[in-house]
Design a protein around this motif. Structure first.
Motif, mmCIF file in Angstrom:
data_model
loop_
_atom_site.group_PDB
_atom_site.id
_atom_site.type_symbol
_atom_site.label_atom_id
_atom_site.label_comp_id
_atom_site.label_asym_id
_atom_site.label_seq_id
_atom_site.Cartn_x
_atom_site.Cartn_y
_atom_site.Cartn_z
ATOM 1 N N LEU A 131 0.812 -1.212 0.000
ATOM 2 C CA LEU A 131 0.000 0.000 0.000
ATOM 3 C C LEU A 131 0.851 1.271 0.000
ATOM 4 O O LEU A 131 0.549 2.231 -0.705
ATOM 5 C CB LEU A 131 -0.937 0.010 1.213
ATOM 6 N N THR A 466 -6.640 -0.050 -10.309
ATOM 7 C CA THR A 466 -5.792 0.304 -9.169
ATOM 8 C C THR A 466 -4.804 -0.819 -8.857
ATOM 9 O O THR A 466 -3.681 -0.557 -8.431
ATOM 10 C CB THR A 466 -6.640 0.595 -7.915
ATOM 11 N N GLU A 470 -1.890 1.612 -9.197
ATOM 12 C CA GLU A 470 -1.547 2.040 -7.837
ATOM 13 C C GLU A 470 -0.720 0.992 -7.089
ATOM 14 O O GLU A 470 0.170 1.332 -6.316
ATOM 15 C CB GLU A 470 -2.823 2.344 -7.039
ATOM 16 N N SER A 494 -4.871 -5.989 -0.477
ATOM 17 C CA SER A 494 -4.629 -4.543 -0.426
ATOM 18 C C SER A 494 -5.830 -3.786 -0.985
ATOM 19 O O SER A 494 -6.250 -2.767 -0.422
ATOM 20 C CB SER A 494 -3.367 -4.193 -1.213
ATOM 21 N N GLU A 498 -8.274 -1.236 1.062
ATOM 22 C CA GLU A 498 -8.499 0.123 0.545
ATOM 23 C C GLU A 498 -9.980 0.383 0.346
ATOM 24 O O GLU A 498 -10.473 1.474 0.657
ATOM 25 C CB GLU A 498 -7.733 0.298 -0.778
ATOM 26 N N SER A 512 -10.578 6.452 -4.752
ATOM 27 C CA SER A 512 -9.474 5.526 -4.482
ATOM 28 C C SER A 512 -8.119 6.232 -4.562
ATOM 29 O O SER A 512 -7.240 5.999 -3.734
ATOM 30 C CB SER A 512 -9.504 4.361 -5.473
ATOM 31 N N TYR A 516 -5.137 6.302 -1.711
ATOM 32 C CA TYR A 516 -3.762 5.843 -1.916
ATOM 33 C C TYR A 516 -2.755 6.969 -1.701
ATOM 34 O O TYR A 516 -1.677 6.753 -1.138
ATOM 35 C CB TYR A 516 -3.598 5.257 -3.317
ATOM 36 N N ARG A 520 0.329 6.923 1.105
ATOM 37 C CA ARG A 520 1.731 7.003 0.700
ATOM 38 C C ARG A 520 2.435 8.264 1.177
ATOM 39 O O ARG A 520 3.662 8.270 1.320
ATOM 40 C CB ARG A 520 1.815 6.891 -0.828
#
Length: 571
Positions: A131, A466, A470, A494, A498, A512, A516, A520
């Motif tokens: 993630l 994603t 992602e 993951s 999420e 989304s 993310y 991060r």
């Protein structure tokens, strides 16, 4: 130490990779390792990169600039070999994972094996690492895990052992998480969304799982397929991996039946899927299992009588655009009995009739777009005909060309095929442009409800998107098939966490990508022996967490006690 662009001549053409050169700390000898696989120059040009060599040389230069700057920053900020920057953005995922209480069941599954470390804790660490920074497993062990606040201590070999184990039993672990998600958040099985995708591997030789098949990226590499099932609330509830050369249509039946075996309380499920999964056997199985379905169907592939009805303008109702009151689309429907037939795995033919509703829509914007694509493809076919190109050079435009290499009696004439444009096919496709059909067992449900339900499929497409972007699910730097399955399981879990963060923790107020980005970018760095500094830029999502859960995420200075509150606060 620096990045460089590696160029390799292969049979297919020039192959590009970005490598990182460094000096081995033990042997003191120079070494290289792959940082990113780019692919063949011809494929990159086809993707729209006009000069891949110049483009990726600029990327390499930027990586070297960032590396030099990061190295200089480390000299200024680091004390010893431990980075002062710690990642905290995974705390919502950690909170949801604790609330699910699924990890003890995973650990019980591993109890029969003599592991010298905790499989469940390693699984959690791999999810958090995926993630916050999706990289290879070796870089995860060396670069990502040490930057998590808890600093989980797992070696590269332990990570591979964990992947090997969870990959071998990935279906059981998916079942564990689905059951605990249902017990915690109450899943909605009234309808389910299903779709399939595949992931390519840049290898030359196929194996039992990585097989050549129809790639979503139109590549020729071996692939592995994945089927993903969402509940009515768009929460992942099932995942199935299958060899790349197998049809995706049986996967829908397998996943739905598996889910019902695992959860006896599940009743009638309305399956929602696109035209790629619409086949007579799936409809037959849904009816047999007392389930419902909403599938799309290509108007171009309808029987002549059905296509005439679909394209006939009688019966359409206009639906206006709520923003400017212009025509959004037109819709009409009919309920009738339709004939189906299929041949099962044992070669037996089955014929059956079903009473179902068929809904046709016409979208003028979609029609314009599809007609432009048809014209573009027809122009390509025309150019290939005039230049006497090889059949392999036509690509998808070959459907608008007739290749005739037989005589009047239908026998091969031994001559080069006569090639001509199929104008009738071009006009037929233009006539069908903008039209779409939905077939459903829900004959008593309003047309617009069916239409809106089907168009929720974008959620599952977003999940795949994603996973590939992602979470960098590809390329996969693994060879062992169980480890590859374990890698995709980590990606699936993951996405699950999420989605639960997005819908349950944040009440579906943020997309989304925003979730993310928060995971991060939420970081702290050591300020003194007792305090840390919050390096994260303010955002609406951070403000929402602050107001709803009373978390000090907007503070500039954070004590260890406050960070502990952030990490341990139930969400």
């Amino acid at each position: 130490m620096a990045y460089f662009l590696k160029k390799t001549n292969r049979s297919k053409g020039l192959y590009l990779q970005i490598y990182f050169s460094f000096r081995d700390p033990d042997t003191k000898l120079p070494k290289n390792k792959c940082h990113q696989t780019l692919g063949f120059v011809s494929d990159l040009i086809a993707q729209g990169i006009l000069d891949p060599l110049a483009h990726y040389q600029n990327v390499v230069d930027a990586l070297n600039d960032d590396f030099r700057k990061e190295k200089a920053d480390r000299r200024e900020k680091q004390i010893g070999s431990v980075s002062p920057v710690k990642r905290l953005g995974y705390f919502p995922a950690a909170s949801v994972l604790r609330r699910l209480e699924a990890l003890p069941d995973v650990q019980r599954l591993a109890s029969v094996r003599d592991f010298q470390f905790s499989i469940s804790e390693c699984l959690a660490a791999l999810i958090y690492a995926r993630l916050v920074k999706p990289v290879s497993k070796s870089r995860t062990a060396a670069e990502v895990l040490p930057t998590l606040w808890d600093e989980p201590q797992f070696s590269y070999d332990q990570i591979l052992s964990c992947l090997d184990f969870i990959g071998n039993d990935y279906e059981k672990i998916v079942e564990i998480f689905t059951r605990h998600t249902d017990e915690t958040y109450i899943l909605d099985y009234s309808r389910s969304f299903f779709d399939c995708t595949n992931f390519y591997f840049e290898i030359d030789k196929e194996d039992e799982w990585r097989r050549k098949g129809p790639s979503k990226e139109n590549r020729k590499d071996p692939i592995i397929g994945m089927g993903l099932l969402l509940d009515a609330g768009c929460i992942p509830v099932g995942m199935k991996l299958y060899p790349g050369n197998q049809s995706e249509k049986p996967v829908l039946r397998e996943v739905i039946r598996s889910l019902k075996r695992q959860h006896a309380e599940i009743g009638r499920v309305v399956q929602v899927a696109d035209k790629g999964l619409n086949c007579a056997q799936n409809i037959y199985t849904a009816r047999k299992d007392k389930d419902g379905y909403i599938f799309s169907k290509s108007v171009k592939q309808l029987k002549e009588t059905e296509r005439v009805w679909a394209l006939k303008q009688d019966g359409f109702v206009s639906v206006p655009d709520p923003d400017d009151n212009s025509l959004r689309f037109r819709i009409k429907s009919t309920v009738d009995v339709f004939d189906y037939e299929f041949t099962d795995e044992n070669g037996r033919k089955h014929k059956f009739k079903v009473r179902e509703k068929r809904i046709v829509t016409y979208n003028p914007r979609l029609a314009r777009k599809q007609k432009q694509e048809i014209d573009k493809m027809a122009d390509k076919a025309r150019g290939c005909v005039l230049s006497r190109a090889k059949k392999s050079e036509y690509g998808e435009s070959a459907k608008y060309v007739d290749f005739n290499s037989v005589d009047e009696e239908g026998k091969p004439n031994g001559k080069k095929a006569a090639v001509s444009l199929n104008y009738a096919k071009i006009e037929q496709d233009k006539d069908c442009a903008g039209y779409n059909m939905l077939v459903t067992s829900e004959t008593g449900v309003d047309d617009m409800i069916i239409y809106n339900t089907y168009h929720e499929l974008w959620r599952i497409e977003e999940s795949f998107r994603t996973m590939k972007s992602e979470l960098d699910a590809r390329p996969v730097y693994l060879q062992n098939i169980n480890r590859i399955k374990g890698h995709f399981l980590i990606c699936y879990l993951s996405v699950l966490l999420e989605r639960l963060i997005q819908f349950k923790v944040l009440d579906n107020r943020f997309g989304s990508h925003q979730v993310y980005q928060f995971i991060r970018k939420f970081k702290v760095t050591k300020y003194s022996n007792k305090e840390y500094v919050n390096l994260t830029a303010n955002s609406d999502l951070i403000q929402y967490l602050d107001q709803k859960y009373n978390l000090p995420v907007t503070n500039y200075y954070l004590t260890r006690a406050q960070i502990k509150k952030i990490l341990e606060r139930p969400l």
